[in-house]
Design a protein around this motif. Structure first.
Motif, short mmCIF file in Angstrom:
data_model
loop_
_atom_site.label_atom_id
_atom_site.label_comp_id
_atom_site.label_asym_id
_atom_site.label_seq_id
_atom_site.Cartn_x
_atom_site.Cartn_y
_atom_site.Cartn_z
N MET A 1 -6.39 -2.03 -12.71
CA MET A 1 -7.56 -0.43 -13.29
C MET A 1 -6.31 0.35 -13.20
N ALA A 2 -5.80 0.24 -11.51
CA ALA A 2 -5.28 1.69 -10.68
C ALA A 2 -3.55 1.95 -12.18
N PHE A 3 -3.17 1.09 -12.21
CA PHE A 3 -2.15 1.19 -13.82
C PHE A 3 -2.25 1.68 -14.56
N LEU A 4 -3.52 1.58 -15.51
CA LEU A 4 -4.51 2.08 -16.26
C LEU A 4 -4.55 3.22 -15.57
N CYS A 5 -5.26 4.04 -14.81
CA CYS A 5 -5.70 5.18 -15.09
C CYS A 5 -4.86 5.76 -15.10
N TRP A 6 -3.72 5.12 -13.96
CA TRP A 6 -2.32 6.47 -14.28
C TRP A 6 -1.62 6.51 -15.45
N ALA A 7 -1.70 5.18 -16.60
CA ALA A 7 -0.79 5.82 -17.99
C ALA A 7 -2.18 6.57 -18.77
N ARG A 8 -3.23 7.41 -18.54
CA ARG A 8 -3.99 8.16 -18.80
C ARG A 8 -3.47 8.56 -19.04
N VAL A 9 -3.73 9.81 -21.46
CA VAL A 9 -3.26 10.05 -21.91
C VAL A 9 -3.50 11.54 -21.40
N LYS A 10 -2.74 12.74 -20.93
CA LYS A 10 -3.23 13.48 -20.27
C LYS A 10 -3.92 15.16 -21.33
N ASP A 12 -6.28 13.83 -23.10
CA ASP A 12 -7.50 12.77 -24.13
C ASP A 12 -7.21 11.66 -22.67
N LYS A 13 -8.60 12.27 -21.58
CA LYS A 13 -7.70 11.70 -20.32
C LYS A 13 -8.99 9.80 -20.75
N SER A 14 -9.53 9.81 -21.62
CA SER A 14 -10.56 8.82 -21.90
C SER A 14 -9.81 7.67 -23.14
N SER A 15 -7.93 8.20 -23.00
CA SER A 15 -7.17 7.58 -23.62
C SER A 15 -6.60 7.18 -23.07
N VAL A 16 -5.64 5.96 -23.18
CA VAL A 16 -4.42 5.24 -21.55
C VAL A 16 -3.07 4.99 -23.14
N ASN A 17 -2.08 5.46 -22.11
CA ASN A 17 -0.93 4.64 -22.89
C ASN A 17 -1.10 2.68 -22.41
N VAL A 18 -1.23 2.07 -22.78
CA VAL A 18 -1.25 0.77 -22.77
C VAL A 18 -0.24 0.57 -22.07
N SER A 19 1.02 0.60 -23.25
CA SER A 19 2.53 0.27 -23.47
C SER A 19 3.19 0.36 -21.92
N LYS A 20 2.54 2.12 -21.48
CA LYS A 20 3.56 2.49 -21.03
C LYS A 20 2.50 2.03 -18.91
N ALA A 21 2.07 1.55 -18.64
CA ALA A 21 0.92 0.55 -18.23
C ALA A 21 1.23 -0.66 -17.53
N LEU A 22 2.05 -1.48 -19.01
CA LEU A 22 2.64 -2.42 -18.61
C LEU A 22 3.99 -2.36 -18.31
N ARG A 23 4.73 -1.06 -18.95
CA ARG A 23 5.90 -1.32 -18.30
C ARG A 23 6.13 -0.63 -17.12
N ARG A 24 5.18 -0.73 -16.37
CA ARG A 24 4.90 0.20 -14.80
C ARG A 24 4.36 -1.19 -14.19
N LEU A 25 3.65 -1.61 -14.10
CA LEU A 25 3.36 -3.04 -13.39
C LEU A 25 4.18 -4.42 -13.58
N GLU A 26 5.38 -4.07 -15.01
CA GLU A 26 6.41 -4.91 -15.41
C GLU A 26 7.56 -4.90 -13.84
N SER A 27 7.40 -3.57 -13.29
CA SER A 27 8.66 -2.96 -12.05
C SER A 27 8.34 -2.88 -10.90
N TYR A 28 6.40 -3.25 -11.14
CA TYR A 28 5.17 -3.77 -10.06
C TYR A 28 5.89 -4.36 -9.30
N ALA A 29 5.94 -6.05 -10.16
CA ALA A 29 5.81 -7.15 -10.18
C ALA A 29 7.90 -7.79 -9.72
N ASP A 30 8.71 -7.01 -10.20
CA ASP A 30 9.72 -6.90 -10.48
C ASP A 30 9.04 -6.95 -8.15
#
Length: 225
Positions: A1-10, A12-30
């Motif tokens: 959830m934290a990654f999705l909140c972080w990737a919200r479109v500036k 339009d806060k109701s929209s989320v850049n899922v690809s951006k969140a996924l890339r950040r999550l992958e970096s976090y896992a690494d």
């Protein structure tokens, strides 16, 4: 959830850049994978990092804009104790635990964060030997480009000459946006320039703070106080 909140479109806060969140999550896992067993043996709990965190004397408050404010006062830190009483891994674990506590704070997720530091004119050698370079590098990698935290501004008081020079040099390679977020305040009266401040921790720097007990402390360590 934290990654999705972080990737919200500036825009339009109701929209989320899922690809951006996924890339950040992958970096976090690494990053977690690269730490090996440092964070798992023993288990990373509030009790396991409590004493190390007490040595760093962090505070957290909310400002009038709902942002989480993280306070770090080098003048209150017992540097000899930090070096003598704890291993480098102790500090890694303490910082990682604390940063995650910040990351999961509702206000930080919704409104972002502000970092305020009293550098206390610390010397260059003293600064770079607070913890081994290997640990510092791990933490730098975690906080820059890995964790889903929106750090909106970083304010610094009592910065020594070497940091002022260093900031001017690296500033040449920073984006305009990044440079605008890193602000050196030359006088304690300029604390009013930090927009939205409503509560300043007791004992912080050379200002008369009135806040007693930080948000993170109250949430995770209240039963022990």
């Amino acid at each position: 959830m934290a990654f999705l909140c972080w990737a919200r479109v500036k825009e339009d806060k109701s929209s989320v850049n899922v690809s951006k969140a996924l890339r950040r999550l992958e970096s976090y896992a690494d990053w977690l994978h690269d730490t090996g067993t440092d964070l798992t043996e023993p288990a990373l709990t509030s009790e396991s990092v409590k004493k190390a965190l007490e040595a760093w004397v962090f505070d957290t408050t909310l400002d009038s804009q709902g942002r989480l404010v993280w306070w770090c006062d080098m003048g209150r830190i017992n540097i000899k104790q930090v070096k003598a009483d704890f291993t480098p891994e102790d500090h890694l674990r303490a910082f990682v635990w604390y940063i995650h506590a910040l990351m999961y704070n509702d206000s930080a997720q919704k409104n972002g964060m502000v970092f305020v530091q009293n550098i206390n004119k610390i010397g260059m050698v003293q600064c770079f030997t607070l913890m081994p370079a290997k640990i510092a590098t791990k933490l730098d990698r975690l906080t820059i480009g890995v964790l889903p935290i929106k750090m909106q501004c970083m304010y610094m008081f009592e910065s020594p000459t070497w940091i002022n020079v260093f900031m001017k040099v690296i500033g040449m390679f920073m984006s305009k946006k990044m440079k605008s977020r890193m602000i050196i305040l030359k006088d304690w009266n300029e604390i009013d320039k930090i927009g939205g401040l409503e509560a300043i921790p007791k004992g912080f720097g050379k200002v008369n703070g009135t806040m007693d007990g930080s948000i993170i402390e109250k949430k995770y360590f209240a039963e022990e106080i």
